[in-house]
Design a protein around this motif. Structure first.
Motif, PDB file in Angstrom:
ATOM      1  N   GLN A  51       0.834  -1.193   0.000  1.00  0.00           N
ATOM      2  CA  GLN A  51       0.000   0.000   0.000  1.00  0.00           C
ATOM      3  C   GLN A  51       0.874   1.252   0.000  1.00  0.00           C
ATOM      4  O   GLN A  51       1.733   1.421   0.870  1.00  0.00           O
ATOM      5  N   LEU A  52       0.670   2.125  -0.976  1.00  0.00           N
ATOM      6  CA  LEU A  52       1.393   3.388  -1.007  1.00  0.00           C
ATOM      7  C   LEU A  52       0.739   4.383  -0.056  1.00  0.00           C
ATOM      8  O   LEU A  52      -0.457   4.305   0.228  1.00  0.00           O
ATOM      9  N   ASN A  53       1.524   5.339   0.412  1.00  0.00           N
ATOM     10  CA  ASN A  53       1.003   6.369   1.303  1.00  0.00           C
ATOM     11  C   ASN A  53       0.633   7.647   0.560  1.00  0.00           C
ATOM     12  O   ASN A  53       0.304   8.658   1.164  1.00  0.00           O
ATOM     13  N   TRP A  54       0.702   7.602  -0.762  1.00  0.00           N
ATOM     14  CA  TRP A  54       0.347   8.774  -1.573  1.00  0.00           C
ATOM     15  C   TRP A  54       0.146   8.306  -3.001  1.00  0.00           C
ATOM     16  O   TRP A  54       0.365   7.140  -3.322  1.00  0.00           O
ATOM     17  N   PHE A  55      -0.294   9.211  -3.856  1.00  0.00           N
ATOM     18  CA  PHE A  55      -0.397   8.881  -5.267  1.00  0.00           C
ATOM     19  C   PHE A  55       0.984   8.477  -5.787  1.00  0.00           C
ATOM     20  O   PHE A  55       2.007   8.958  -5.294  1.00  0.00           O
ATOM     21  N   PRO A  56       1.054   7.595  -6.764  1.00  0.00           N
ATOM     22  CA  PRO A  56       2.356   7.156  -7.280  1.00  0.00           C
ATOM     23  C   PRO A  56       3.200   8.332  -7.781  1.00  0.00           C
ATOM     24  O   PRO A  56       2.744   9.132  -8.608  1.00  0.00           O
ATOM     25  N   GLU A  57       4.414   8.437  -7.243  1.00  0.00           N
ATOM     26  CA  GLU A  57       5.362   9.470  -7.657  1.00  0.00           C
ATOM     27  C   GLU A  57       6.753   8.869  -7.653  1.00  0.00           C
ATOM     28  O   GLU A  57       6.945   7.676  -7.411  1.00  0.00           O
ATOM     29  N   SER A  58       7.742   9.693  -7.883  1.00  0.00           N
ATOM     30  CA  SER A  58       9.119   9.208  -7.956  1.00  0.00           C
ATOM     31  C   SER A  58       9.573   8.605  -6.637  1.00  0.00           C
ATOM     32  O   SER A  58      10.462   7.747  -6.623  1.00  0.00           O
ATOM     33  N   GLY A  85      -3.596   7.984  -1.632  1.00  0.00           N
ATOM     34  CA  GLY A  85      -4.309   9.228  -1.888  1.00  0.00           C
ATOM     35  C   GLY A  85      -4.278  10.085  -0.651  1.00  0.00           C
ATOM     36  O   GLY A  85      -3.434   9.910   0.224  1.00  0.00           O
ATOM     37  N   ARG A  86      -5.207  11.015  -0.567  1.00  0.00           N
ATOM     38  CA  ARG A  86      -5.180  11.980   0.532  1.00  0.00           C
ATOM     39  C   ARG A  86      -5.516  11.365   1.877  1.00  0.00           C
ATOM     40  O   ARG A  86      -5.191  11.925   2.911  1.00  0.00           O
ATOM     41  N   ASP A 258      19.570   4.136 -11.264  1.00  0.00           N
ATOM     42  CA  ASP A 258      20.499   4.032 -12.386  1.00  0.00           C
ATOM     43  C   ASP A 258      19.833   4.468 -13.691  1.00  0.00           C
ATOM     44  O   ASP A 258      20.416   5.212 -14.480  1.00  0.00           O
ATOM     45  N   ASP A 259      18.612   4.015 -13.927  1.00  0.00           N
ATOM     46  CA  ASP A 259      17.864   4.370 -15.137  1.00  0.00           C
ATOM     47  C   ASP A 259      16.377   4.239 -14.829  1.00  0.00           C
ATOM     48  O   ASP A 259      15.853   3.125 -14.763  1.00  0.00           O
ATOM     49  N   PRO A 260      15.659   5.360 -14.659  1.00  0.00           N
ATOM     50  CA  PRO A 260      14.268   5.315 -14.205  1.00  0.00           C
ATOM     51  C   PRO A 260      13.239   5.139 -15.319  1.00  0.00           C
ATOM     52  O   PRO A 260      12.038   5.249 -15.053  1.00  0.00           O
ATOM     53  N   THR A 261      13.671   4.858 -16.521  1.00  0.00           N
ATOM     54  CA  THR A 261      12.753   4.852 -17.660  1.00  0.00           C
ATOM     55  C   THR A 261      11.540   3.954 -17.442  1.00  0.00           C
ATOM     56  O   THR A 261      10.388   4.384 -17.560  1.00  0.00           O
ATOM     57  N   LEU A 262      11.777   2.690 -17.123  1.00  0.00           N
ATOM     58  CA  LEU A 262      10.671   1.749 -16.965  1.00  0.00           C
ATOM     59  C   LEU A 262       9.805   2.103 -15.757  1.00  0.00           C
ATOM     60  O   LEU A 262       8.566   2.024 -15.820  1.00  0.00           O
ATOM     61  N   GLY A 263      10.438   2.476 -14.681  1.00  0.00           N
ATOM     62  CA  GLY A 263       9.685   2.838 -13.491  1.00  0.00           C
ATOM     63  C   GLY A 263       8.817   4.060 -13.720  1.00  0.00           C
ATOM     64  O   GLY A 263       7.647   4.099 -13.296  1.00  0.00           O
ATOM     65  N   ASN A 264       9.361   5.067 -14.387  1.00  0.00           N
ATOM     66  CA  ASN A 264       8.587   6.279 -14.647  1.00  0.00           C
ATOM     67  C   ASN A 264       7.413   6.004 -15.578  1.00  0.00           C
ATOM     68  O   ASN A 264       6.330   6.581 -15.416  1.00  0.00           O
ATOM     69  N   GLN A 265       7.613   5.143 -16.555  1.00  0.00           N
ATOM     70  CA  GLN A 265       6.505   4.783 -17.442  1.00  0.00           C
ATOM     71  C   GLN A 265       5.376   4.135 -16.652  1.00  0.00           C
ATOM     72  O   GLN A 265       4.191   4.420 -16.885  1.00  0.00           O
ATOM     73  N   ALA A 266       5.736   3.273 -15.726  1.00  0.00           N
ATOM     74  CA  ALA A 266       4.729   2.595 -14.909  1.00  0.00           C
ATOM     75  C   ALA A 266       4.021   3.574 -13.981  1.00  0.00           C
ATOM     76  O   ALA A 266       2.807   3.476 -13.762  1.00  0.00           O
ATOM     77  N   ILE A 267       4.770   4.527 -13.425  1.00  0.00           N
ATOM     78  CA  ILE A 267       4.161   5.533 -12.546  1.00  0.00           C
ATOM     79  C   ILE A 267       3.184   6.400 -13.326  1.00  0.00           C
ATOM     80  O   ILE A 267       2.074   6.683 -12.861  1.00  0.00           O
ATOM     81  N   LEU A 268       3.571   6.826 -14.510  1.00  0.00           N
ATOM     82  CA  LEU A 268       2.679   7.649 -15.331  1.00  0.00           C
ATOM     83  C   LEU A 268       1.389   6.921 -15.653  1.00  0.00           C
ATOM     84  O   LEU A 268       0.305   7.519 -15.683  1.00  0.00           O
ATOM     85  N   LYS A 269       1.492   5.640 -15.867  1.00  0.00           N
ATOM     86  CA  LYS A 269       0.295   4.839 -16.163  1.00  0.00           C
ATOM     87  C   LYS A 269      -0.603   4.727 -14.939  1.00  0.00           C
ATOM     88  O   LYS A 269      -1.845   4.719 -15.051  1.00  0.00           O
ATOM     89  N   ALA A 270       0.014   4.672 -13.753  1.00  0.00           N
ATOM     90  CA  ALA A 270      -0.749   4.476 -12.525  1.00  0.00           C
ATOM     91  C   ALA A 270      -1.289   5.771 -11.934  1.00  0.00           C
ATOM     92  O   ALA A 270      -2.269   5.766 -11.203  1.00  0.00           O
ATOM     93  N   ASN A 271      -0.639   6.889 -12.231  1.00  0.00           N
ATOM     94  CA  ASN A 271      -1.012   8.170 -11.630  1.00  0.00           C
ATOM     95  C   ASN A 271      -1.796   9.012 -12.623  1.00  0.00           C
ATOM     96  O   ASN A 271      -1.229   9.522 -13.596  1.00  0.00           O
ATOM     97  N   GLN A 272      -3.073   9.160 -12.381  1.00  0.00           N
ATOM     98  CA  GLN A 272      -3.946   9.943 -13.256  1.00  0.00           C
ATOM     99  C   GLN A 272      -4.288  11.292 -12.632  1.00  0.00           C
ATOM    100  O   GLN A 272      -5.340  11.866 -12.887  1.00  0.00           O
TER     101      GLN A 272
END
Length: 351
Positions: A51-58, A85-86, A258-272
């Motif tokens: 469980q995250l404590n906030w919306f998906p971010e870096s 979320g909040r 080292d390289d956040p490309t894949l992680g950032n793509q997944a975060i963008l998909k999850a965070n609306q």
């Protein structure tokens, strides 16, 4: 982080914990705190939820990276990430066994334990906390003492505010509610806001305003941040699962830094909720210095020390935020899952 974590809603969290305990969902009773079944053999993956404590971010990048690049799967895990979320009920989700892991800050762990929740930190992603007070460069504010006469937008009840207050730094500051926007800072040089160093500064600068960060860690308030937590019951009864999850999470963070490309793509998909690639790239660069400060070796990522936890608990007792008879630093965390640093590949490149 565009606004403060949902742990600001601790009162409702504690009510939920109380309801769970009253209804018979005991915190350390494994019969009412279900966990995933052990791996049966072969190629079967063990399910686990976080469980995250906030919306998906870096700040959650290592988790999303570990899912996206197959690291969790390589460690025998089928992981579900539940965005926050909040008002994310982090502690109740753990206590009721609906998730096996969650994200929080170290001071949240101390507060949870003060309320009777058997929650334990097993990995600390950020050695230095990103909490700051954000001011405009043309405000004349260069130190915390310079905040006198200014207006601070903040969410009440936060431990860092009590720490500032104990040092007299808010005596001559007008405190008003903060609603998660940099707009007042942008339009008024006499307004300061609470912020996270990898989020709000970018938003202000995108609107043409140069800003300065007053880091709370420089002031002496420096809880571990982006902490992976679980229950004491999980630690005692399913240590193999906890070990696998910690190992995979650490590796995911190394890959992300080292390289956040894949992680950032997944975060963008999850965070609306308005997340952008620019915000994630900005956060990633800031995270490098927070996760591995002062030439800290990559293989030490996530480690915790007793001295840091002792300091935090002592500060919170002194601020009358927790009862020193209820909370011991040694109960708040364990290093048993991060002590085998040799398991971690040396892959992070921090510039």
């Amino acid at each position: 982080m565009i606004s403060s974590h949902p742990s600001t809603m601790l009162r409702s969290v504690f009510i939920l914990i109380g309801c769970v305990m009253i209804s018979g969902c005991g915190i350390s009773d494994s019969s009412t705190n279900p966990s995933p079944p052990p791996i049966s053999g072969g190629d079967a993956l063990q399910s686990a939820a976080v469980q995250l404590n906030w919306f998906p971010e870096s700040e959650h990048g290592g988790l999303y990276q570990a899912v996206a690049d197959g690291t969790f799967q390589a460690h025998g895990l089928d992981v579900t990430i539940r965005p926050g979320g909040r008002q994310s009920p982090v502690a109740p989700e753990l206590v009721m066994g609906r998730v096996q892991f969650a994200m929080a800050n170290a001071d949240d762990v101390v507060l949870f334990r003060n309320q009777g929740a058997d929650i334990v930190a097993v990995l600390a992603t950020m050695q230095n906390h990103p909490r700051c007070i954000l001011v405009r460069e043309d405000s004349g504010v260069k130190t915390f003492e310079d905040l006198a006469g200014k207006t601070l937008q903040r969410q009440g009840g936060r431990a860092f505010l009590e720490f500032m207050r104990s040092k007299g730094l808010l005596d001559q500051v007008k405190e008003v509610p903060y609603h998660g926007s940099v707009s007042s800072l942008v339009t008024d040089k006499d307004v300061a806001i609470q912020a996270y160093s990898f989020a709000e500064p970018l938003l202000a600068e995108q609107q043409g305003v140069k800003v300065r960060k007053l880091m709370l860690s420089d002031l002496g308030w420096n809880p571990y941040s982006s902490v992976l937590i679980t229950t004491g019951d999980m630690v005692r009864k399913q240590p193999d699962l906890v070990q696998s999850f910690v190992d995979a999470t650490r590796e995911g963070w190394q890959h992300y830094l080292d390289d956040p490309t894949l992680g950032n793509q997944a975060i963008l998909k999850a965070n609306q909720h308005g997340m952008t690639i620019e915000a994630l790239q900005f956060g990633h660069q800031e995270l490098k210095t927070l996760a591995l400060p002062d030439d800290m070796p990559p293989e030490s990522l996530g480690e915790m020390t007793d001295a840091r936890w002792q300091t935090l608990v002592a500060q919170m007792v002194e601020l009358d935020l927790v009862d020193g008879d209820k909370v011991r630093a040694s109960d708040c965390y364990t290093t048993q899952f991060t002590e085998s640093a040799e398991k971690m590949p040396d892959t992070v490149s921090v510039e």
